[in-house]
Design a protein around this motif. Sequence first.
Motif, PDB file in Angstrom:
ATOM      1  N   THR A   1     -48.368  -5.905  -7.451  1.00 20.15           N
ATOM      2  CA  THR A   1     -48.200  -4.742  -6.581  1.00 20.15           C
ATOM      3  C   THR A   1     -46.732  -4.334  -6.535  1.00 20.15           C
ATOM      4  OG1 THR A   1     -47.790  -6.033  -4.581  1.00 20.15           O
ATOM      5  CG2 THR A   1     -50.100  -5.472  -5.068  1.00 20.15           C
ATOM      6  N   GLU A   2     -46.501  -3.115  -6.122  1.00 16.60           N
ATOM      7  CA  GLU A   2     -45.135  -2.613  -5.991  1.00 16.60           C
ATOM      8  C   GLU A   2     -44.351  -3.437  -4.971  1.00 16.60           C
ATOM      9  OE1 GLU A   2     -42.840   1.526  -4.818  1.00 16.60           O
ATOM     10  OE2 GLU A   2     -44.979   1.335  -4.465  1.00 16.60           O
ATOM     11  N   ALA A   3     -44.990  -3.764  -3.845  1.00 19.71           N
ATOM     12  CA  ALA A   3     -44.306  -4.529  -2.803  1.00 19.71           C
ATOM     13  C   ALA A   3     -43.851  -5.890  -3.326  1.00 19.71           C
ATOM     14  CB  ALA A   3     -45.217  -4.705  -1.587  1.00 19.71           C
ATOM     15  N   GLN A   4     -44.713  -6.573  -4.078  1.00 18.08           N
ATOM     16  CA  GLN A   4     -44.331  -7.873  -4.631  1.00 18.08           C
ATOM     17  C   GLN A   4     -43.249  -7.717  -5.695  1.00 18.08           C
ATOM     18  OE1 GLN A   4     -47.675 -10.308  -5.763  1.00 18.08           O
ATOM     19  NE2 GLN A   4     -48.734  -9.906  -3.848  1.00 18.08           N
ATOM     20  N   ALA A   5     -43.304  -6.648  -6.483  1.00 16.82           N
ATOM     21  CA  ALA A   5     -42.269  -6.410  -7.487  1.00 16.82           C
ATOM     22  C   ALA A   5     -40.919  -6.162  -6.819  1.00 16.82           C
ATOM     23  CB  ALA A   5     -42.652  -5.222  -8.365  1.00 16.82           C
ATOM     24  N   LEU A   6     -40.914  -5.448  -5.702  1.00 18.10           N
ATOM     25  CA  LEU A   6     -39.663  -5.209  -4.985  1.00 18.10           C
ATOM     26  C   LEU A   6     -39.101  -6.505  -4.400  1.00 18.10           C
ATOM     27  CD1 LEU A   6     -40.493  -1.809  -3.277  1.00 18.10           C
ATOM     28  CD2 LEU A   6     -38.867  -2.219  -5.134  1.00 18.10           C
ATOM     29  N   ARG A   7     -39.986  -7.416  -3.974  1.00 20.15           N
ATOM     30  CA  ARG A   7     -39.504  -8.732  -3.518  1.00 20.15           C
ATOM     31  C   ARG A   7     -38.898  -9.515  -4.683  1.00 20.15           C
ATOM     32  NH1 ARG A   7     -43.980  -8.387  -0.030  1.00 20.15           N
ATOM     33  NH2 ARG A   7     -45.344  -9.570  -1.403  1.00 20.15           N
ATOM     34  N   PHE A   8     -39.525  -9.450  -5.866  1.00 23.70           N
ATOM     35  CA  PHE A   8     -38.954 -10.096  -7.059  1.00 23.70           C
ATOM     36  C   PHE A   8     -37.585  -9.504  -7.373  1.00 23.70           C
ATOM     37  CE2 PHE A   8     -43.268 -11.231  -9.253  1.00 23.70           C
ATOM     38  CZ  PHE A   8     -43.430 -12.292  -8.380  1.00 23.70           C
ATOM     39  N   LEU A   9     -37.475  -8.177  -7.238  1.00 25.40           N
ATOM     40  CA  LEU A   9     -36.217  -7.498  -7.504  1.00 25.40           C
ATOM     41  C   LEU A   9     -35.135  -7.983  -6.543  1.00 25.40           C
ATOM     42  CD1 LEU A   9     -34.690  -5.274  -9.082  1.00 25.40           C
ATOM     43  CD2 LEU A   9     -35.494  -3.661  -7.348  1.00 25.40           C
ATOM     44  N   ASP A  10     -35.471  -8.095  -5.272  1.00 26.38           N
ATOM     45  CA  ASP A  10     -34.498  -8.593  -4.287  1.00 26.38           C
ATOM     46  C   ASP A  10     -34.044 -10.016  -4.627  1.00 26.38           C
ATOM     47  OD1 ASP A  10     -34.532  -6.231  -2.874  1.00 26.38           O
ATOM     48  OD2 ASP A  10     -35.993  -6.929  -1.397  1.00 26.38           O
ATOM     49  N   ARG A  11     -35.002 -10.871  -5.010  1.00 26.53           N
ATOM     50  CA  ARG A  11     -34.649 -12.253  -5.375  1.00 26.53           C
ATOM     51  C   ARG A  11     -33.753 -12.289  -6.616  1.00 26.53           C
ATOM     52  NH1 ARG A  11     -40.422 -14.008  -5.326  1.00 26.53           N
ATOM     53  NH2 ARG A  11     -40.923 -13.778  -3.140  1.00 26.53           N
ATOM     54  N   ALA A  12     -34.064 -11.443  -7.600  1.00 32.58           N
ATOM     55  CA  ALA A  12     -33.253 -11.397  -8.825  1.00 32.58           C
ATOM     56  C   ALA A  12     -31.838 -10.927  -8.510  1.00 32.58           C
ATOM     57  CB  ALA A  12     -33.908 -10.478  -9.852  1.00 32.58           C
ATOM     58  N   ARG A  13     -31.706  -9.967  -7.630  1.00 38.65           N
ATOM     59  CA  ARG A  13     -30.369  -9.480  -7.248  1.00 38.65           C
ATOM     60  C   ARG A  13     -29.591 -10.538  -6.484  1.00 38.65           C
ATOM     61  NH1 ARG A  13     -31.415  -3.228  -5.465  1.00 38.65           N
ATOM     62  NH2 ARG A  13     -31.472  -2.393  -7.575  1.00 38.65           N
ATOM     63  N   LEU A  14     -30.265 -11.253  -5.606  1.00 38.34           N
ATOM     64  CA  LEU A  14     -29.605 -12.328  -4.872  1.00 38.34           C
ATOM     65  C   LEU A  14     -29.145 -13.420  -5.833  1.00 38.34           C
ATOM     66  CD1 LEU A  14     -28.761 -13.562  -2.183  1.00 38.34           C
ATOM     67  CD2 LEU A  14     -31.053 -14.542  -1.992  1.00 38.34           C
ATOM     68  N   LYS A  15     -29.989 -13.781  -6.770  1.00 41.58           N
ATOM     69  CA  LYS A  15     -29.635 -14.782  -7.776  1.00 41.58           C
ATOM     70  C   LYS A  15     -28.416 -14.316  -8.568  1.00 41.58           C
ATOM     71  CE  LYS A  15     -31.702 -17.255 -11.678  1.00 41.58           C
ATOM     72  NZ  LYS A  15     -32.905 -17.372 -12.504  1.00 41.58           N
ATOM     73  N   HIS A  16     -28.387 -13.022  -8.909  1.00 42.96           N
ATOM     74  CA  HIS A  16     -27.243 -12.469  -9.637  1.00 42.96           C
ATOM     75  C   HIS A  16     -25.965 -12.587  -8.813  1.00 42.96           C
ATOM     76  CE1 HIS A  16     -24.884  -9.840 -12.217  1.00 42.96           C
ATOM     77  NE2 HIS A  16     -24.555  -9.155 -11.142  1.00 42.96           N
ATOM     78  N   LEU A  17     -26.048 -12.292  -7.529  1.00 50.00           N
ATOM     79  CA  LEU A  17     -24.872 -12.385  -6.666  1.00 50.00           C
ATOM     80  C   LEU A  17     -24.367 -13.826  -6.547  1.00 50.00           C
ATOM     81  CD1 LEU A  17     -25.830  -9.968  -3.768  1.00 50.00           C
ATOM     82  CD2 LEU A  17     -24.054  -9.631  -5.484  1.00 50.00           C
ATOM     83  N   LEU A  18     -25.279 -14.776  -6.464  1.00 49.14           N
ATOM     84  CA  LEU A  18     -24.901 -16.177  -6.288  1.00 49.14           C
ATOM     85  C   LEU A  18     -24.400 -16.823  -7.574  1.00 49.14           C
ATOM     86  CD1 LEU A  18     -27.829 -17.334  -3.971  1.00 49.14           C
ATOM     87  CD2 LEU A  18     -25.469 -16.818  -3.316  1.00 49.14           C
ATOM     88  N   ARG A  19     -24.956 -16.398  -8.722  1.00 54.26           N
ATOM     89  CA  ARG A  19     -24.637 -17.082  -9.987  1.00 54.26           C
ATOM     90  C   ARG A  19     -24.007 -16.186 -11.036  1.00 54.26           C
ATOM     91  NH1 ARG A  19     -30.416 -19.924 -10.360  1.00 54.26           N
ATOM     92  NH2 ARG A  19     -30.264 -21.150  -8.482  1.00 54.26           N
ATOM     93  N   ASP A  20     -23.891 -14.905 -10.783  1.00 57.75           N
ATOM     94  CA  ASP A  20     -23.386 -13.936 -11.749  1.00 57.75           C
ATOM     95  C   ASP A  20     -24.085 -14.111 -13.094  1.00 57.75           C
ATOM     96  OD1 ASP A  20     -21.924 -11.789 -12.657  1.00 57.75           O
ATOM     97  OD2 ASP A  20     -20.225 -13.022 -13.280  1.00 57.75           O
ATOM     98  N   THR A  21     -25.369 -13.792 -13.116  1.00 61.86           N
ATOM     99  CA  THR A  21     -26.233 -14.046 -14.268  1.00 61.86           C
ATOM    100  C   THR A  21     -26.349 -12.863 -15.232  1.00 61.86           C
ATOM    101  OG1 THR A  21     -28.121 -13.339 -12.962  1.00 61.86           O
ATOM    102  CG2 THR A  21     -27.670 -15.706 -13.035  1.00 61.86           C
ATOM    103  N   GLY A  22     -25.256 -12.280 -15.635  1.00 62.50           N
ATOM    104  CA  GLY A  22     -25.309 -11.180 -16.611  1.00 62.50           C
ATOM    105  C   GLY A  22     -25.759  -9.874 -15.989  1.00 62.50           C
ATOM    106  N   LYS A  23     -26.691  -9.192 -16.659  1.00 67.18           N
ATOM    107  CA  LYS A  23     -27.161  -7.895 -16.178  1.00 67.18           C
ATOM    108  C   LYS A  23     -27.930  -8.056 -14.868  1.00 67.18           C
ATOM    109  CE  LYS A  23     -27.676  -5.277 -20.434  1.00 67.18           C
ATOM    110  NZ  LYS A  23     -28.633  -4.529 -21.247  1.00 67.18           N
ATOM    111  N   VAL A  24     -27.745  -7.090 -14.004  1.00 65.65           N
ATOM    112  CA  VAL A  24     -28.463  -7.098 -12.736  1.00 65.65           C
ATOM    113  C   VAL A  24     -29.669  -6.156 -12.846  1.00 65.65           C
ATOM    114  CG1 VAL A  24     -27.028  -5.283 -11.731  1.00 65.65           C
ATOM    115  CG2 VAL A  24     -28.243  -6.844 -10.245  1.00 65.65           C
ATOM    116  N   GLU A  25     -30.783  -6.590 -12.302  1.00 65.06           N
ATOM    117  CA  GLU A  25     -31.990  -5.755 -12.310  1.00 65.06           C
ATOM    118  C   GLU A  25     -31.761  -4.558 -11.397  1.00 65.06           C
ATOM    119  OE1 GLU A  25     -34.230  -6.307 -14.414  1.00 65.06           O
ATOM    120  OE2 GLU A  25     -33.945  -8.400 -14.927  1.00 65.06           O
TER     121      GLU A  25
END
Length: 131
Positions: free
Chosen positions: A73-97
Amino acid sequence: MHKNGAAVMCTARLKAGRWELSYYAIEAGSAQWMRIRRNGLAYLLEHGALDPSAPAGAVRDTKCTCRKVHAPTEAQALRFLDRARLKHLLRDTGKVEERVYRCPADARRWHMTSQAQRSTKEAWTAVARPQ
């Protein structure tokens, strides 16, 4: 979409000169789309859950050939997006979603991408997440 997060989708295809409708539903918090009958829609919209006495079949097949992370669902995809962005902020994992979009091959799946919107066809189906 029901206020608790349950969602319904109707698809149509032309078969022998007549439109054949199919109904799919997903309960709040579930990752599995179910094929339901038309009379099950009213119960779902009223109660936010599938009618336990009505037949429903799990939809296991997909037309999606992408090997990307997907959400039902869109809602679950947006939660995945938030988690991916948080992971990027914490670990600087290359491209940000950047955003989520409905899979062009299977409307029951949503994907994430680091690319900005590219085409007008994608523009009306894509969902941009505000920064």
